[in-house]
Write a protein that holds these residues in place. Structure first.
Motif, PDB file in Angstrom:
ATOM      1  N   GLY A 253      50.563  -4.555 -12.283  1.00 12.98           N
ATOM      2  CA  GLY A 253      50.306  -5.619 -11.325  1.00 12.98           C
ATOM      3  C   GLY A 253      50.584  -7.002 -11.853  1.00 12.98           C
ATOM      4  O   GLY A 253      50.793  -7.943 -11.070  1.00 12.98           O
ATOM      5  N   ASN A 254      50.606  -7.180 -13.182  1.00  7.59           N
ATOM      6  CA  ASN A 254      50.891  -8.482 -13.800  1.00  7.59           C
ATOM      7  C   ASN A 254      52.341  -8.617 -14.244  1.00  7.59           C
ATOM      8  O   ASN A 254      52.653  -9.471 -15.083  1.00  7.59           O
ATOM      9  N   LYS A 255      53.206  -7.739 -13.734  1.00 10.81           N
ATOM     10  CA  LYS A 255      54.647  -7.767 -14.053  1.00 10.81           C
ATOM     11  C   LYS A 255      54.913  -7.427 -15.513  1.00 10.81           C
ATOM     12  O   LYS A 255      55.939  -7.845 -16.069  1.00 10.81           O
ATOM     13  N   ASN A 256      54.031  -6.677 -16.143  1.00 15.50           N
ATOM     14  CA  ASN A 256      54.233  -6.258 -17.527  1.00 15.50           C
ATOM     15  C   ASN A 256      54.745  -4.826 -17.536  1.00 15.50           C
ATOM     16  O   ASN A 256      54.267  -3.969 -16.784  1.00 15.50           O
ATOM     17  N   MET A 257      55.696  -4.551 -18.411  1.00 17.48           N
ATOM     18  CA  MET A 257      56.267  -3.216 -18.514  1.00 17.48           C
ATOM     19  C   MET A 257      55.394  -2.350 -19.432  1.00 17.48           C
ATOM     20  O   MET A 257      54.890  -2.830 -20.451  1.00 17.48           O
ATOM     21  N   TYR A 258      55.240  -1.083 -19.047  1.00 24.70           N
ATOM     22  CA  TYR A 258      54.454  -0.155 -19.861  1.00 24.70           C
ATOM     23  C   TYR A 258      54.945   1.261 -19.607  1.00 24.70           C
ATOM     24  O   TYR A 258      55.649   1.536 -18.636  1.00 24.70           O
ATOM     25  N   VAL A 259      54.554   2.171 -20.507  1.00 27.15           N
ATOM     26  CA  VAL A 259      54.914   3.587 -20.384  1.00 27.15           C
ATOM     27  C   VAL A 259      53.802   4.279 -19.607  1.00 27.15           C
ATOM     28  O   VAL A 259      52.651   4.314 -20.044  1.00 27.15           O
ATOM     29  N   HIS A 260      54.143   4.818 -18.458  1.00 24.45           N
ATOM     30  CA  HIS A 260      53.136   5.419 -17.580  1.00 24.45           C
ATOM     31  C   HIS A 260      52.681   6.780 -18.128  1.00 24.45           C
ATOM     32  O   HIS A 260      53.484   7.569 -18.630  1.00 24.45           O
ATOM     33  N   ALA A 261      51.360   7.042 -18.048  1.00 26.48           N
ATOM     34  CA  ALA A 261      50.742   8.315 -18.442  1.00 26.48           C
ATOM     35  C   ALA A 261      50.884   8.597 -19.928  1.00 26.48           C
ATOM     36  O   ALA A 261      50.867   9.750 -20.352  1.00 26.48           O
ATOM     37  N   VAL A 262      51.005   7.560 -20.757  1.00 30.59           N
ATOM     38  CA  VAL A 262      51.092   7.769 -22.197  1.00 30.59           C
ATOM     39  C   VAL A 262      49.692   8.009 -22.761  1.00 30.59           C
ATOM     40  O   VAL A 262      48.692   7.530 -22.212  1.00 30.59           O
TER      41      VAL A 262
END
Length: 831
Positions: A253-262
Motif C-alpha cells: 500500500g505504500n508503493k514499496n516492493m516486497y516478496v509476497h508469502a516469503v
C-alpha cells in the motif's frame, strides 16, 4: 548491445519524491576490493595509486589490445581495499553506516558485484575465523538492542509487508502454545548438525560496536532470505523443497516492493539469525565452472527488518496503535558473477544459467544508465525495473527509500582483464547515480516523559522487594513515575575529532535530543505543579468539611457504642445457649450413627439369610425338576402301575372329602348342594399371605373385611399357571382381561402387589385316565394388619373325555357327582 530506448514514452520522473521531506541527494557510494593472486606467478593488471584510485593496464592478451588508444584506465572509488585489508575494516567503512541508518529508521542496500571467483561471497559471509559483513551486521544490531528487545510474538507479520501489534493476552497465549521454539542465543557456540547432517559453522561475537538508541523504544528483528534463479524468486528459509514453489514480487500500500508469502522469522540473537542464514545458504544453487569450483548460480538477498515502537506513558508496554510502528530494513545482496561462456566452457544447464545471470546484470546496468541520464540531462525516460526480478526489488532504494552502497570485487590477474574492464565500467556508471535522501517522516515520540522506562523498571524491582519482605501495603502504592526522568544516556565517546568526522554530527544529534527532552520535561513539571496547587486547595476545603462531619460522627459513635455493649451481653447469653444445644445435638448425632450402624448390620444379616434361602430354593427346585423329568420318561412304561395308583388316590380323596365335609358342618356351613368334588375347592377357600394376619383358633374366621368389594372394571388378575400344564386345546377358557401370568410363586408380594383377583390352574387324571383341568378363583382382600388375604370363592372344572372311551359307573358316582356325558363340561361353585 544496449537496448534501444529512443521509443520510450515520456512520463513524470519516478525519482521525484512527493512532499517536502526531500532534503538532498546522496550519490551511490562504490567501493573496490581486490582479491589476492592465485599464485605468485600470476601477472597483475591493476595498480593501486592511493586509497581511492586504481590504474588498470591492458595486457597483450586483451582482445582489443592492438586497437586500443588508451592503454591505461584510471578509476576512482569511494575507497579501495587491497587484499591485505581485514574484514573488520571493510565492515566499519562500508556496512556500519548502513546499520546506523537501520537503527535510525532509514533503509539501506548493499550488494557485491564482480566476475565469478572475485570474492563476493567471501566478502558477504566470510569464514568462521574471519566473519564477513552479514554476521558482523547481526552482531552490531543485537549488541545495540540487547536490553531493548520485546517479547516474542509482540509484532506479527501481516503478509502484506507490514506488521500488527499483538495484545498482551495474545502474546502470553502464543508463548504458552509454542514454549519449545528453538532459541539458540548463547548456546550457538556449541557445535550443531543440521537436518542434512552437515555441521553448522559456529558463530562467535565478531563485533563489539554499539549504536546509540532511544531507551523508551522497543525493538524486534525479522529476517528473510531469498534467491533469484533464472529470473524466479525462491524462499531459502522455507522448510519444503524450494524448487517446487516460486514467489512473486508485489507492491504494498505504500508503493514499496516486497516478496509476497516469503518466510519471515523473528530472531532473538545474532547466533540464531546466522544459523538460519547458513541453512538457507546450503539450499542456494551453486555449480562447478572452469573459473570457480563453487560458483553461485543465483542472486541471494538477505534482508534484516527492524521493527521499533515507543512504550506507553508508564514505560512498560508497547503502544497498540499500528501507526506508531516504524519498520526499517537492510538488504545484503550477493550477486552472481558475470562471466563469458568462452572462458567458463559452460554447456547445457550451466549455459542457460549464465544467460539468465548476464541478462539480469545487464538489466541492472541499463536501469542505472537511464537513472544517470535522467538526472544529468533532465529527461523523463522510464526505468525498466520490471524487466528483471532483481531490479524490481531494488526499485525503492533507487527511488529514495534508502541509502545504496556497492562493493565491486575484482581479480587483478591479467587473464581477467576483459571481464574486469566491464566491471569497472559498471562501477563508473553506478557512482554517477544519485538517490534522494528523505528526512525521518515518522515521529515515534508521542509526548510522553523521556526516560520513563528505567524508572518503571526500578519501581517494579522495589515493589517486588517489598512483596518478598511481607509488606503488601507498600507494594500496592500507586506512584506517579513522571517525576522520575532522564534526559538521555551517557555522552558518546569522542576520539580523534576532525571537521569532516561523523562524530560531530552524532554529538549534534545527541545534544538536540537532550534539549528537546529537557523542554518536554519542563512543560510536564509545570503542568504537575499547577495540578498539585489545585489539589492542595481542594484538600483544604475537604479537611474543613471533614472536621464538621467528624464531630457529628463522634456523637453518633458514643450512642452506637452503648448499643453495642448491650448487644454484646445478649450475644454472650445466646452463645451459651447455642453451646448447650450443640452439645445435645452432637450427642443425638452419635446415637443416630450407632443406630444406623446397627441397622446396616441387621440388614446385611437379613440379606445374607435371604440369599441362603434363595440358594436352597434354587437347589431344591433343580432337584425337583430333575425328578419330574425322570418320572415323565417312565410314565409310558408304567401305565398299569399308574392306574392302580390313581385308584388308591381316589380312595384317599374320598376320605379327605368326608373329613372336609365334617369340618364344614361343624362350622355351621350348609353343604347340601355341594358335591363331593366341589368340596375340594371349598376346603381351600381361605389362604392367608400376610405374616402379620392371624386366624383365630376358636372360630377360624379371617381378620379381613368380608364386605370389602372392588370395582370389577379395576380388577387385575394374577394368573398362576405351572410350567407342567398340558395344553387343553379348546375355546372354553376363563375370561381375565387384565392379568399377570406367573409360573412359580416364590414370594407373597407377587400376589399382593397391584392385584385384586387370583386364579390357580391345576390338572390331574381321573380314574379313567381322562384329563381334568380345575381353576380356583379367589379375591385378594386387605387385612387389618396392613397385609392381604387370598379368599377362594369360585372353582371351575373343565373335563375332556373321549367319545369312544368306555364308561364306568359306580355307586360312589351317583352319590357325589352328577355328570353329563359330553366332550367337555364346566362345573362352577359359587361361595
Amino acid at each position: 548491445m544496449k537496448p534501444a530506448r529512443s521509443k520510450t514514452p515520456a512520463r513524470e520522473p519516478i525519482n521525484q519524491l512527493k512532499g517536502s521531506n526531500v532534503i538532498s541527494k546522496d550519490p551511490v557510494q562504490v567501493y573496490c576490493r581486490l582479491r589476492p593472486m592465485h599464485s605468485p606467478s600470476d601477472v597483475s593488471c591493476m595498480k593501486v595509486v592511493n586509497d581511492t584510485k586504481v590504474i588498470i593496464s591492458s595486457p597483450e592478451s586483451a582482445i582489443n589490445f592492438r586497437t586500443m588508444t588508451n592503454k591505461e584506465i584510471h578509476t576512482t572509488f569511494s575507497r579501495v581495499f587491497t587484499h591485505d585489508i581485514k574484514q573488520r575494516e571493510i565492515f566499519k567503512v562500508v556496512a556500519f553506516p548502513l546499520v546506523e541508518n537501520l537503527i535510525h529508521r532509514r533503509n539501506g542496500l548493499l550488494f557485491t558485484y564482480g566476475v565469478t571467483g572475485s570474492g563476493k561471497t567471501y566478502t558477504m559471509t566470510g569464514k568462521p575465523q574471519d566473519a564477513g559483513i552479514i554476521p558482523r551486521c547481526l552482531d552490531v544490531i543485537f549488541n545495540t538492542i540487547a536490553s531493548y528487545q520485546t517479547k516474542k510474538f509482540v509484532f506479527k507479520p501481516n503478509k502484506l509487508n507490514g506488521f500488527d501489534v499483538q495484545s498482551k493476552g495474545d502474546v502470553m497465549e502464543r508463548n504458552e502454545l509454542y514454549p519449545n521454539i528453538q532459541r539458540i542465543g548463547r548456546l550457538g557456540k556449541l557445535r550443531k548438525v543440521d537436518s542434512d547432517g552437515d555441521p553448522i559453522v559456529n558463530h562467535g561475537c565478531n563485533e563489539s560496536l554499539t549504536i546509540l538508541v532511544k531507551p523508551d523504544h522497543v525493538y524486534s528483528v525479522f529476517i528473510t532470505y531469498v534467491e533469484i534463479y533464472n529470473n524466479n524468486v525462491y524462499d531459502l528459509l522455507d522448510e519444503e523443497d524450494i524448487r517446487s514453489k516460486t514467489l512473486q514480487v508485489r507492491e504494498d500500500g505504500n508503493k514499496n516492493m516486497y516478496v509476497h508469502a516469503v518466510t519471515e522469522v523473528e530472531v532473538r540473537s545474532a547466533e540464531e539469525a546466522f544459523e538460519l542464514f547458513q541453512r538457507g545458504q546450503r539450499k542456494r544453487r551453486i555449480g562447478h565452472t572452469a573459473l570457480n569450483p563453487e560458483s553461485s548460480r543465483s542472486h541471494s538477498i538477505f534482508t534484516i527488518r527492524l521493527v521499533q515502537a515507543p512504550l506507553d506513558s508508564k514505560g512498560e508496554y508497547v503502544t497498540q496503535d499500528k501507526q506508531d510502528l516504524c519498520i526499517s530494513q537492510l538488504s545484503l545482496v550477493d550477486l552472481a558473477g558475470s562471466e563469458r561462456t568462452n572462458r567458463t566452457k559452460n554447456t547445457g544447464q550451466r549455459l542457460q544459467e549464465a544467460g539468465k545471470i548476464n541478462n539480469s546484470l545487464m538489466t541492472l546496468r541499463s536501469c542505472l544508465e537511464i537513472l544517470r541520464e535522467n538526472q544529468s540531462q533532465g529527461t523523463n525516460k522510464m526505468v525498466p525495473y520490471r524487466e528483471s526480478k532483481l531490479t524490481l526489488l531494488f526499485k525503492n532504494y533507487f527511488d529514495g527509500e534508502g541509502q545504496v552502497r556497492v562493493i565491486v570485487c575484482a581479480n587483478p590477474r591479467a587473464d581477467d582483464y576483459d571481464e574486469t574492464i566491464q566491471v569497472m565500467k559498471f562501477a563508473e556508471i553506478t557512482q554517477e547515480v544519485q538517490t534522494p535522501m528523505r528526512s525521518n517522516a515518522i515521529k515515534l515520540d508521542l509526548g510522553f516523559t523521556p526516560g520513563r522506562r528505567q524508572p518503571n523498571k526500578l519501581f517494579k524491582e522495589a515493589r517486588s522487594k517489598f512483596e518478598r519482605e511481607g509488606r503488601p501495603e507498600v507494594a500496592n502504592l500507586d506512584i506517579d513515575l513522571g517525576l522520575v526522568y532522564s534526559l538521555s544516556g551517557p555522552f558518546p565517546q569522542l576520539k580523534n575529532i576532525t571537521p569532516d568526522s561523523n562524530q560531530i554530527h552524532t554529538l549534534m544529534q545527541f545534544l538536540e535530543q537532550r534539549i528537546s527532552k529537557r523542554d518536554i520535561i519542563r512543560e510536564q513539571i509545570q503542568k504537575k505543579e499547577d495540578e498539585f496547587r489545585k489539589r492542595l486547595v481542594m484538600m483544604e476545603k475537604e479537611i474543613i468539611h471533614l472536621k464538621t462531619e467528624s464531630a457529628t460522627v463522634k456523637a453518633a459513635y458514643s450512642q452506637e457504642k452503648e448499643k453495642n455493649f448491650q448487644l454484646n451481653r445478649r450475644i454472650n447469653d445466646v452463645e451459651g445457649q447455642n453451646n448447650k444445644i450443640s452439645f445435645d445435638l452432637n450427642t443425638a448425632e452419635e446415637m443416630i450413627r450407632d443406630l444406623k450402624q446397627k441397622l446396616r448390620n441387621r440388614n446385611l444379616a437379613l440379606n445374607q439369610r435371604s440369599i441362603d434361602v434363595q440358594k436352597a430354593k434354587q437347589k431344591y427346585n433343580t432337584k425337583i425338576q430333575a425328578e419330574t423329568d425322570k418320572m415323565n420318561k417312565e410314565l409310558d412304561l408304567k401305565e398299569r402301575q399308574m392306574r392302580e395308583q390313581f385308584n388308591n388316590q381316589m380312595k384317599g380323596k374320598d376320605e379327605r372329602l368326608r373329613l372336609i365335609k365334617q369340618i364344614l358342618e361343624d362350622n355351621g356351613i350348609k353343604t347340601n348342594a355341594i358335591s363331593s368334588k366341589d368340596q375340594i375347592a371349598e376346603s381351600a377357600k381361605i389362604i392367608s399371605l400376610d405374616k402379620n394376619s392371624r386366624i383365630s383358633r376358636k372360630d377360624r374366621l379371617p381378620v379381613s373385611n368380608p364386605r370389602y368389594r372392588r370395582s370389577q372394571s379395576a380388577d387385575r388378575w394374577i394368573d398362576h399357571r405351572p410350567e407342567t400344564l398340558v395344553p387343553i386345546g379348546t375355546v372354553l377358557q376363563p375370561r381375565m382381561q387384565r392379568r399377570r401370568s406367573i409360573t412359580r410363586l416364590t414370594s407373597p408380594k407377587e400376589i399382593t402387589e397391584g392385584a385384586s383377583r387370583y386364579a390357580l390352574i391345576a390338572q390331574e387324571h381321573d380314574t379313567d385316565g381322562e384329563l381334568e383341568t380345575k381353576i380356583y378363583k379367589a379375591d385378594i382382600l386387605p387385612t387389618s394388619g396392613g397385609g392381604a388375604q387370598v379368599v377362594f370363592n369360585d372353582m371351575e372344572c373343565l373335563k375332556q373325555t373321549s367319545p369312544k372311551a368306555r364308561k364306568r359307573t359306580g355307586p360312589w358316582e351317583e352319590k357325589d357327582v352328577d355328570e353329563v356325558n359330553v366332550s367337555s363340561e364346566t362345573k362352577r361353585l359359587r361361595v
